[in-house]
Design an enzyme around this catalytic site. Sequence first.
Site, PDB file in Angstrom:
ATOM      1  N   ASP A  20      11.730   2.688  -0.816  1.00 28.42           N
ATOM      2  CA  ASP A  20      10.405   2.465  -0.237  1.00 28.42           C
ATOM      3  C   ASP A  20       9.352   3.218  -1.038  1.00 28.42           C
ATOM      4  O   ASP A  20       8.287   2.679  -1.346  1.00 28.42           O
ATOM      5  CB  ASP A  20      10.385   2.908   1.221  1.00 28.42           C
ATOM      6  CG  ASP A  20       9.002   2.784   1.854  1.00 28.42           C
ATOM      7  OD1 ASP A  20       8.269   1.826   1.541  1.00 28.42           O
ATOM      8  OD2 ASP A  20       8.653   3.664   2.660  1.00 28.42           O
ATOM      9  N   ASN A  68      19.175  -3.824   0.126  1.00 24.56           N
ATOM     10  CA  ASN A  68      20.520  -4.373  -0.053  1.00 24.56           C
ATOM     11  C   ASN A  68      21.419  -3.277  -0.611  1.00 24.56           C
ATOM     12  O   ASN A  68      21.196  -2.799  -1.721  1.00 24.56           O
ATOM     13  CB  ASN A  68      20.491  -5.561  -1.025  1.00 24.56           C
ATOM     14  CG  ASN A  68      19.581  -6.657  -0.525  1.00 24.56           C
ATOM     15  OD1 ASN A  68      19.766  -7.165   0.569  1.00 24.56           O
ATOM     16  ND2 ASN A  68      18.587  -6.999  -1.310  1.00 24.56           N
ATOM     17  N   ARG A 121      -4.351 -10.028  -0.120  1.00 19.95           N
ATOM     18  CA  ARG A 121      -4.201  -8.957   0.871  1.00 19.95           C
ATOM     19  C   ARG A 121      -2.858  -8.236   0.799  1.00 19.95           C
ATOM     20  O   ARG A 121      -2.658  -7.245   1.477  1.00 19.95           O
ATOM     21  CB  ARG A 121      -4.385  -9.523   2.278  1.00 19.95           C
ATOM     22  CG  ARG A 121      -5.797 -10.013   2.523  1.00 19.95           C
ATOM     23  CD  ARG A 121      -6.018 -10.506   3.943  1.00 19.95           C
ATOM     24  NE  ARG A 121      -5.221  -9.885   4.966  1.00 19.95           N
ATOM     25  CZ  ARG A 121      -5.619  -8.864   5.733  1.00 19.95           C
ATOM     26  NH1 ARG A 121      -6.809  -8.352   5.565  1.00 19.95           N
ATOM     27  NH2 ARG A 121      -4.838  -8.376   6.655  1.00 19.95           N
ATOM     28  N   LYS A 122      -1.926  -8.768   0.022  1.00 22.37           N
ATOM     29  CA  LYS A 122      -0.619  -8.130  -0.045  1.00 22.37           C
ATOM     30  C   LYS A 122      -0.106  -8.108  -1.481  1.00 22.37           C
ATOM     31  O   LYS A 122      -0.491  -8.932  -2.314  1.00 22.37           O
ATOM     32  CB  LYS A 122       0.394  -8.833   0.852  1.00 22.37           C
ATOM     33  CG  LYS A 122       0.827 -10.199   0.329  1.00 22.37           C
ATOM     34  CD  LYS A 122       1.883 -10.816   1.198  1.00 22.37           C
ATOM     35  CE  LYS A 122       2.346 -12.135   0.581  1.00 22.37           C
ATOM     36  NZ  LYS A 122       3.369 -12.782   1.347  1.00 22.37           N
TER      37      LYS A 122
END
Length: 146
Positions: free
Chosen positions: A61, A83, A106-107
């Site tokens: 992350d 995974n 936006r992403k």
Amino acid sequence: MKRQIPYHGWCFVCGNENPHGIGITMFVDDDGILTSEFTLNEAHQGPPGHTHGGASAAILDEVMGLVVWAAGHKVVAANININYRKPLPLHQPLFAEARITEVGERKIVSTGEIKLADSTVAVSGSGIYVIAPHLFEQVKLKREES
């Protein structure tokens, strides 16, 4: 050429002030690829002799999010997928790598991997990060203060 990503204080993964954190050092190159070499120990253990899945998820992350930050986007994670392919051993060199794979309005999507010393991919993932500069208006990174 690689440049080091600044440590982020008390961050569990990339902070240098958290006595319980992982404290890994990360670099980004001219192509925008983030890399890190690190070793984990018993503080990160899950199954005996191996890393806890939560620690490897936190590392992915962080590298997937920081590669987006390094590109100049202020984001937060909206979704991450992890995974698990092979267990991560303790006390052995591990390598993380992340890159941006898609930039939208936006992403931003990034992918990452943690590899064993023999380059086998042990853990891989992808993340969707949502642009949210309003959450960071009061925050200044060390890079911005210079």
